[in-house]
Design a protein around this motif. Sequence first.
Motif, PDB file in Angstrom:
ATOM      1  N   GLN A 143       0.830  -1.203   0.000  1.00 12.77           N
ATOM      2  CA  GLN A 143       0.000   0.000   0.000  1.00 12.77           C
ATOM      3  C   GLN A 143       0.865   1.253   0.000  1.00 12.77           C
ATOM      4  O   GLN A 143       0.591   2.213  -0.722  1.00 12.77           O
ATOM      5  CB  GLN A 143      -0.917   0.003   1.231  1.00 12.77           C
ATOM      6  N   PHE A 144       1.927   1.222   0.806  1.00 14.56           N
ATOM      7  CA  PHE A 144       2.783   2.399   0.925  1.00 14.56           C
ATOM      8  C   PHE A 144       3.492   2.689  -0.394  1.00 14.56           C
ATOM      9  O   PHE A 144       3.610   3.842  -0.810  1.00 14.56           O
ATOM     10  CB  PHE A 144       3.807   2.190   2.048  1.00 14.56           C
ATOM     11  N   ARG A 145       3.964   1.646  -1.059  1.00 16.62           N
ATOM     12  CA  ARG A 145       4.624   1.825  -2.355  1.00 16.62           C
ATOM     13  C   ARG A 145       3.662   2.424  -3.376  1.00 16.62           C
ATOM     14  O   ARG A 145       4.041   3.272  -4.183  1.00 16.62           O
ATOM     15  CB  ARG A 145       5.165   0.492  -2.862  1.00 16.62           C
ATOM     16  N   ALA A 146       2.419   1.973  -3.348  1.00 18.34           N
ATOM     17  CA  ALA A 146       1.419   2.484  -4.288  1.00 18.34           C
ATOM     18  C   ALA A 146       1.143   3.966  -4.027  1.00 18.34           C
ATOM     19  O   ALA A 146       1.009   4.761  -4.974  1.00 18.34           O
ATOM     20  CB  ALA A 146       0.135   1.680  -4.171  1.00 18.34           C
ATOM     21  N   ILE A 147       1.057   4.345  -2.755  1.00 12.54           N
ATOM     22  CA  ILE A 147       0.825   5.746  -2.403  1.00 12.54           C
ATOM     23  C   ILE A 147       2.016   6.595  -2.831  1.00 12.54           C
ATOM     24  O   ILE A 147       1.856   7.689  -3.377  1.00 12.54           O
ATOM     25  CB  ILE A 147       0.564   5.895  -0.892  1.00 12.54           C
ATOM     26  N   PHE A 148       3.223   6.068  -2.622  1.00 12.13           N
ATOM     27  CA  PHE A 148       4.413   6.819  -3.017  1.00 12.13           C
ATOM     28  C   PHE A 148       4.464   6.989  -4.533  1.00 12.13           C
ATOM     29  O   PHE A 148       4.814   8.070  -5.034  1.00 12.13           O
ATOM     30  CB  PHE A 148       5.691   6.124  -2.543  1.00 12.13           C
ATOM     31  N   ALA A 149       4.129   5.939  -5.265  1.00 12.36           N
ATOM     32  CA  ALA A 149       4.134   6.011  -6.730  1.00 12.36           C
ATOM     33  C   ALA A 149       3.182   7.094  -7.223  1.00 12.36           C
ATOM     34  O   ALA A 149       3.499   7.850  -8.149  1.00 12.36           O
ATOM     35  CB  ALA A 149       3.769   4.656  -7.324  1.00 12.36           C
ATOM     36  N   GLU A 150       2.005   7.184  -6.604  1.00 14.09           N
ATOM     37  CA  GLU A 150       1.033   8.217  -6.978  1.00 14.09           C
ATOM     38  C   GLU A 150       1.548   9.599  -6.595  1.00 14.09           C
ATOM     39  O   GLU A 150       1.405  10.568  -7.364  1.00 14.09           O
ATOM     40  CB  GLU A 150      -0.308   7.943  -6.285  1.00 14.09           C
ATOM     41  N   ALA A 151       2.189   9.723  -5.424  1.00 11.32           N
ATOM     42  CA  ALA A 151       2.754  10.999  -4.976  1.00 11.32           C
ATOM     43  C   ALA A 151       3.846  11.471  -5.924  1.00 11.32           C
ATOM     44  O   ALA A 151       3.975  12.668  -6.209  1.00 11.32           O
ATOM     45  CB  ALA A 151       3.307  10.863  -3.560  1.00 11.32           C
ATOM     46  N   ASN A 152       4.635  10.528  -6.417  1.00 13.22           N
ATOM     47  CA  ASN A 152       5.726  10.842  -7.331  1.00 13.22           C
ATOM     48  C   ASN A 152       5.194  11.261  -8.702  1.00 13.22           C
ATOM     49  O   ASN A 152       5.819  12.059  -9.411  1.00 13.22           O
ATOM     50  CB  ASN A 152       6.641   9.627  -7.468  1.00 13.22           C
ATOM     51  N   ARG A 153       4.035  10.743  -9.072  1.00 15.93           N
ATOM     52  CA  ARG A 153       3.435  11.052 -10.371  1.00 15.93           C
ATOM     53  C   ARG A 153       2.822  12.444 -10.394  1.00 15.93           C
ATOM     54  O   ARG A 153       2.808  13.116 -11.441  1.00 15.93           O
ATOM     55  CB  ARG A 153       2.354  10.011 -10.692  1.00 15.93           C
ATOM     56  N   LEU A 154       2.319  12.897  -9.248  1.00 17.85           N
ATOM     57  CA  LEU A 154       1.655  14.202  -9.172  1.00 17.85           C
ATOM     58  C   LEU A 154       2.660  15.346  -9.277  1.00 17.85           C
ATOM     59  O   LEU A 154       3.841  15.191  -8.990  1.00 17.85           O
ATOM     60  CB  LEU A 154       0.898  14.312  -7.845  1.00 17.85           C
ATOM     61  N   ASP A 155       2.170  16.512  -9.682  1.00 19.18           N
ATOM     62  CA  ASP A 155       3.012  17.707  -9.726  1.00 19.18           C
ATOM     63  C   ASP A 155       3.339  18.154  -8.306  1.00 19.18           C
ATOM     64  O   ASP A 155       2.584  17.897  -7.367  1.00 19.18           O
ATOM     65  CB  ASP A 155       2.286  18.836 -10.463  1.00 19.18           C
ATOM     66  N   GLY A 156       4.442  18.857  -8.153  1.00 19.01           N
ATOM     67  CA  GLY A 156       4.804  19.387  -6.847  1.00 19.01           C
ATOM     68  C   GLY A 156       5.809  18.528  -6.110  1.00 19.01           C
ATOM     69  O   GLY A 156       6.387  17.588  -6.657  1.00 19.01           O
ATOM     70  N   ASN A 157       6.004  18.847  -4.851  1.00 14.34           N
ATOM     71  CA  ASN A 157       6.966  18.150  -3.998  1.00 14.34           C
ATOM     72  C   ASN A 157       6.459  16.746  -3.668  1.00 14.34           C
ATOM     73  O   ASN A 157       5.364  16.588  -3.125  1.00 14.34           O
ATOM     74  CB  ASN A 157       7.181  18.958  -2.715  1.00 14.34           C
ATOM     75  N   THR A 158       7.253  15.738  -3.987  1.00 15.53           N
ATOM     76  CA  THR A 158       6.828  14.354  -3.783  1.00 15.53           C
ATOM     77  C   THR A 158       6.560  14.046  -2.316  1.00 15.53           C
ATOM     78  O   THR A 158       5.574  13.371  -1.976  1.00 15.53           O
ATOM     79  CB  THR A 158       7.885  13.374  -4.333  1.00 15.53           C
ATOM     80  N   GLY A 159       7.411  14.530  -1.432  1.00 12.90           N
ATOM     81  CA  GLY A 159       7.224  14.274  -0.003  1.00 12.90           C
ATOM     82  C   GLY A 159       5.931  14.863   0.519  1.00 12.90           C
ATOM     83  O   GLY A 159       5.185  14.211   1.265  1.00 12.90           O
ATOM     84  N   GLU A 160       5.648  16.108   0.125  1.00 16.01           N
ATOM     85  CA  GLU A 160       4.395  16.744   0.558  1.00 16.01           C
ATOM     86  C   GLU A 160       3.192  16.033  -0.043  1.00 16.01           C
ATOM     87  O   GLU A 160       2.166  15.865   0.629  1.00 16.01           O
ATOM     88  CB  GLU A 160       4.412  18.220   0.160  1.00 16.01           C
ATOM     89  N   ASN A 161       3.317  15.618  -1.291  1.00 14.92           N
ATOM     90  CA  ASN A 161       2.234  14.862  -1.927  1.00 14.92           C
ATOM     91  C   ASN A 161       1.967  13.562  -1.181  1.00 14.92           C
ATOM     92  O   ASN A 161       0.808  13.150  -1.009  1.00 14.92           O
ATOM     93  CB  ASN A 161       2.584  14.536  -3.377  1.00 14.92           C
ATOM     94  N   LEU A 162       3.041  12.919  -0.731  1.00 14.60           N
ATOM     95  CA  LEU A 162       2.924  11.656   0.003  1.00 14.60           C
ATOM     96  C   LEU A 162       2.110  11.851   1.281  1.00 14.60           C
ATOM     97  O   LEU A 162       1.202  11.073   1.581  1.00 14.60           O
ATOM     98  CB  LEU A 162       4.319  11.121   0.334  1.00 14.60           C
ATOM     99  N   VAL A 163       2.433  12.900   2.025  1.00 17.20           N
ATOM    100  CA  VAL A 163       1.722  13.168   3.283  1.00 17.20           C
ATOM    101  C   VAL A 163       0.257  13.501   3.008  1.00 17.20           C
ATOM    102  O   VAL A 163      -0.642  13.008   3.690  1.00 17.20           O
ATOM    103  CB  VAL A 163       2.402  14.313   4.059  1.00 17.20           C
ATOM    104  N   ARG A 164       0.002  14.333   2.003  1.00 13.99           N
ATOM    105  CA  ARG A 164      -1.388  14.700   1.684  1.00 13.99           C
ATOM    106  C   ARG A 164      -2.206  13.474   1.291  1.00 13.99           C
ATOM    107  O   ARG A 164      -3.360  13.315   1.698  1.00 13.99           O
ATOM    108  CB  ARG A 164      -1.415  15.716   0.544  1.00 13.99           C
ATOM    109  N   LEU A 165      -1.613  12.596   0.483  1.00 18.49           N
ATOM    110  CA  LEU A 165      -2.332  11.405   0.029  1.00 18.49           C
ATOM    111  C   LEU A 165      -2.661  10.473   1.180  1.00 18.49           C
ATOM    112  O   LEU A 165      -3.789  10.004   1.318  1.00 18.49           O
ATOM    113  CB  LEU A 165      -1.501  10.662  -1.028  1.00 18.49           C
ATOM    114  N   ILE A 166      -1.677  10.194   2.015  1.00 17.94           N
ATOM    115  CA  ILE A 166      -1.900   9.232   3.097  1.00 17.94           C
ATOM    116  C   ILE A 166      -2.867   9.803   4.134  1.00 17.94           C
ATOM    117  O   ILE A 166      -3.603   9.057   4.785  1.00 17.94           O
ATOM    118  CB  ILE A 166      -0.552   8.818   3.733  1.00 17.94           C
TER     119      ILE A 166
END
Length: 208
Positions: free
Chosen positions: A73-96
């Motif tokens: 699950q975590f890898r899938a969330i990270f993959a989506e965060a990395n795909r989105l525009d913007g800072n990947t780390g911030e995207n990761l936190v927002r998604l989770i």
Amino acid sequence: MARYRGPVEKLERRFGVSLALKGERRLAGKSALDKRPYGPGQHGQKRGKISEYGLQLREKQKAKVMYGVSEKQFRAIFAEANRLDGNTGENLVRLIERRLDNVVYRMGFATTRRFARQLVTHGHILVDGKKVNIPSYFVKQGQKIEVVEKTKNNPQVIRAIELTSQTGISPWVDVDKDKKFGIFTRYPEREEVVIPIEERLIVELYSK
């Protein structure tokens, strides 16, 4: 990897920080970490130097334990965060933070994410009037999250709402405590999400 079902406070002692795994005990200062602020086991008080890779892995493990997600699950969330525009780390936190079990926790209907996950999986939560029993469901802006009628008088839910007077309710949700429903008004800003996680290290780990 199967979900961890052992004593959760041992994990907090291993990481040396509170991961909000014990609700009321933590608020009362009675958690195992408060009583024994060192690692579990015979050599728990001897903390050796951790490598850069070890620090990165540690942050990922902390995040997984805190939010109760599997490696897949975590890898899938990270993959989506990395795909989105913007800072990947911030995207990761927002998604989770948008996971339904976490939103139920943030609205104050559960003292821990583990209990919030139980409420979801056992069918006690409605999303826009429809029962959703998938904890990993991503809540969208404007959606209404509600405790089902038969569960509104559950003592644990009532107690969790009472404790929000101490813990507060996240600013990105609007909650009616009496009617036990809330609106996910917007996605949170990273600085609003107070968690003991350095997502930068997680991004570095997955970017190798």
